[in-house]
Write an enzyme that holds these catalytic residues in place. Sequence first.
Site, PDB file in Angstrom:
ATOM      1  NE  ARG A 184      -4.018  -1.776   0.243  1.00  0.00           N
ATOM      2  CZ  ARG A 184      -4.120  -3.183  -0.516  1.00  0.00           C
ATOM      3  NH1 ARG A 184      -2.942  -3.462  -0.828  1.00  0.00           N
ATOM      4  NH2 ARG A 184      -5.034  -3.776  -0.051  1.00  0.00           N
ATOM      5  CB  SER A 191      -9.168  -1.725   3.822  1.00  0.00           C
ATOM      6  OG  SER A 191      -9.378  -2.920   3.057  1.00  0.00           O
ATOM      7  CD  GLU A 242      -5.906   0.920   2.122  1.00  0.00           C
ATOM      8  OE1 GLU A 242      -5.307   0.360   1.251  1.00  0.00           O
ATOM      9  OE2 GLU A 242      -7.350   0.961   2.132  1.00  0.00           O
TER      10      GLU A 242
HETATM   11  N1  EPU Z   1     -12.104 -10.948   8.787  1.00  0.00           N
HETATM   12  C1  EPU Z   1     -12.679 -10.574   9.929  1.00  0.00           C
HETATM   13  N2  EPU Z   1     -14.045  -9.789   9.962  1.00  0.00           N
HETATM   14  C2  EPU Z   1     -14.470  -9.626   8.689  1.00  0.00           C
HETATM   15  C3  EPU Z   1     -13.589  -9.708   7.596  1.00  0.00           C
HETATM   16  C4  EPU Z   1     -12.217 -10.378   7.543  1.00  0.00           C
HETATM   17  O1  EPU Z   1     -12.404 -11.061  11.128  1.00  0.00           O
HETATM   18  O2  EPU Z   1     -15.569  -8.976   8.525  1.00  0.00           O
HETATM   19  C5  EPU Z   1     -10.674 -11.748   8.997  1.00  0.00           C
HETATM   20  C6  EPU Z   1     -10.730 -12.808   8.516  1.00  0.00           C
HETATM   21  O3  EPU Z   1     -10.168 -13.802   9.757  1.00  0.00           O
HETATM   22  C7  EPU Z   1     -10.093 -12.875   7.383  1.00  0.00           C
HETATM   23  C8  EPU Z   1      -9.141 -11.658   7.353  1.00  0.00           C
HETATM   24  O4  EPU Z   1      -9.744 -10.888   8.346  1.00  0.00           O
HETATM   25  O5  EPU Z   1      -9.425 -14.108   7.131  1.00  0.00           O
HETATM   26  C9  EPU Z   1      -8.758 -11.233   6.173  1.00  0.00           C
HETATM   27  O6  EPU Z   1      -9.802 -10.567   5.635  1.00  0.00           O
HETATM   28  P1  EPU Z   1     -10.150 -10.282   4.048  1.00  0.00           P
HETATM   29  O7  EPU Z   1      -9.676 -11.647   3.100  1.00  0.00           O
HETATM   30  O8  EPU Z   1     -11.524  -9.756   3.826  1.00  0.00           O
HETATM   31  O9  EPU Z   1      -9.073  -9.208   3.603  1.00  0.00           O
HETATM   32  P2  EPU Z   1      -8.558  -8.099   4.456  1.00  0.00           P
HETATM   33  O10 EPU Z   1      -7.135  -8.295   4.885  1.00  0.00           O
HETATM   34  O11 EPU Z   1      -9.752  -7.499   5.551  1.00  0.00           O
HETATM   35  C10 EPU Z   1      -7.251  -6.932   2.446  1.00  0.00           C
HETATM   36  C11 EPU Z   1      -7.046  -5.761   1.662  1.00  0.00           C
HETATM   37  C12 EPU Z   1      -8.464  -5.565   0.820  1.00  0.00           C
HETATM   38  C13 EPU Z   1      -8.386  -6.760  -0.379  1.00  0.00           C
HETATM   39  C14 EPU Z   1      -8.665  -7.930   0.524  1.00  0.00           C
HETATM   40  C15 EPU Z   1      -8.577  -9.172  -0.544  1.00  0.00           C
HETATM   41  C16 EPU Z   1      -5.689  -4.159   3.254  1.00  0.00           C
HETATM   42  C17 EPU Z   1      -6.084  -3.313   4.040  1.00  0.00           C
HETATM   43  N3  EPU Z   1      -7.198  -4.844   2.605  1.00  0.00           N
HETATM   44  O12 EPU Z   1      -8.302  -6.826   3.168  1.00  0.00           O
HETATM   45  O13 EPU Z   1      -8.153  -4.406  -0.018  1.00  0.00           O
HETATM   46  O14 EPU Z   1      -9.608  -6.439  -1.178  1.00  0.00           O
HETATM   47  O15 EPU Z   1      -7.404  -8.130   1.570  1.00  0.00           O
HETATM   48  O16 EPU Z   1      -7.205  -9.325  -0.944  1.00  0.00           O
HETATM   49  O17 EPU Z   1      -4.877  -4.804   2.703  1.00  0.00           O
HETATM   50  C18 EPU Z   1      -8.549  -2.045   0.297  1.00  0.00           C
HETATM   51  O18 EPU Z   1      -7.390  -1.786   0.531  1.00  0.00           O
HETATM   52  O19 EPU Z   1      -9.266  -0.906   0.382  1.00  0.00           O
HETATM   53  C19 EPU Z   1      -9.048  -3.276   0.062  1.00  0.00           C
HETATM   54  C20 EPU Z   1     -10.306  -3.477   0.073  1.00  0.00           C
END
Ligand code: EPU
Length: 353
Positions: free
Chosen positions: A168, A246, A348
């Site tokens: 990022r 995010s 972010e």
């Molecule tokens: N999780 C929760 N609650 C939720 C959603 C997720 O506890 O409501 C936990 C779960 O354990 C899950 C983990 O968080 O395994 C990761 O969640 P997710 O796969 O949805 O991804 P994220 O880490 O929350 C990141 C990026 C997103 C991107 C997704 C998919 C960042 C800050 N965010 O989110 O990017 O779409 O991975 O790869 O790195 C963005 O940057 O705006 C964005 C949407």
Amino acid sequence: MTIEENVLLAPYTTLKIGGPARYFAKVATEDELVEAVRFARGLGLPLFVLGGGSNLVVADRGFDGLVVQIAITGKVFAGSASGSTMRILFQVPAGIDWDTFVAIACEAGYAGVECLAGIPGTVGGSPVQNIGAYGQEVSQTIHTVRVFDLEAHDFVDLSAKECEFGYRRSIFNTSQRGRFVVTRVVFEFDLDTLVRLNYEDLKRHFGDKPNPRPLEVYRAVREIRAGKGMLIDPETAGPDERSAGSFFKNPVVSTRVVTDILETLAPDEGTMPQWPTDDGKVKLAAAWLIEHSGFKKGYAQGRVGISSRHTLALINRTGDATCDELLRLRDLIVLTVEQRFGVTLAMEPVMLG
Ligand code: EPU
């Protein structure tokens, strides 16, 4: 090009929050950009560059300067890279909608950006925070970024290396913040590259199917994102989509911090998601930390809250929330997570004003 005065910025953001810009210009060409820069210089005003407004939080008092919306569109030009019949370069104007470009590349059969389907925003915004999802980052396919250098007052082509991409981050949002305006991005694809799925959500979707086609992955990613309220269509956005995606970065911490956290977890709290990084640290899921600090999906605090489908998205529930309300919720979440886990979450999206 017309320069408008006192233009409310909320409609230009996916959060629908924020006060007015003193001046606002929509630029459709590189020449118009230069003209807008001259205008701001002449008045000694700061300049802010707006892309799709999908990663932006604007203060209630607005911005006392010139906001330039990059609306440089036109044809996406594809040609083979010099000296190679296997590599192709796509030259894409900065104002093209990001997902539109992803669809073009996937439809043409090229792998490399398919996991970034459905990310809101413009092509010009993509290198700034090095957008990423499902194990892919845009830096992996960026060849060069054409920018206007506000210091040298000239156009320059920066190589991917010169952009210093990280999670990022790039020079555009760190060391050289505010210096460059992206007007075009050149992407490079290799005809030989096959789709590689690194991410559980996606692997599950395709089951045992080996090497799905880019377009199939494009569709799957959009479906998964839609399920999480992370597919933002500005026309039809409901409360869960009035967000900036995010709101916090996934924190990267030392193994020591992880050990400390694991010791405090109760048996019924499940397994904490964690991913090792290349430099011996550990990336944690901000969404998980927030949930386990007591904030559930759908949490509401007046006119703002947390998406009912993804804990990492803070939302403008009613559509008329203020930036102050949103930042109060941010502060409450940061403080609570800090007290519970000793980890400080960083915002972010970009803050303006
Ligand atoms: N999780 C929760 N609650 C939720 C959603 C997720 O506890 O409501 C936990 C779960 O354990 C899950 C983990 O968080 O395994 C990761 O969640 P997710 O796969 O949805 O991804 P994220 O880490 O929350 C990141 C990026 C997103 C991107 C997704 C998919 C960042 C800050 N965010 O989110 O990017 O779409 O991975 O790869 O790195 C963005 O940057 O705006 C964005 C949407």
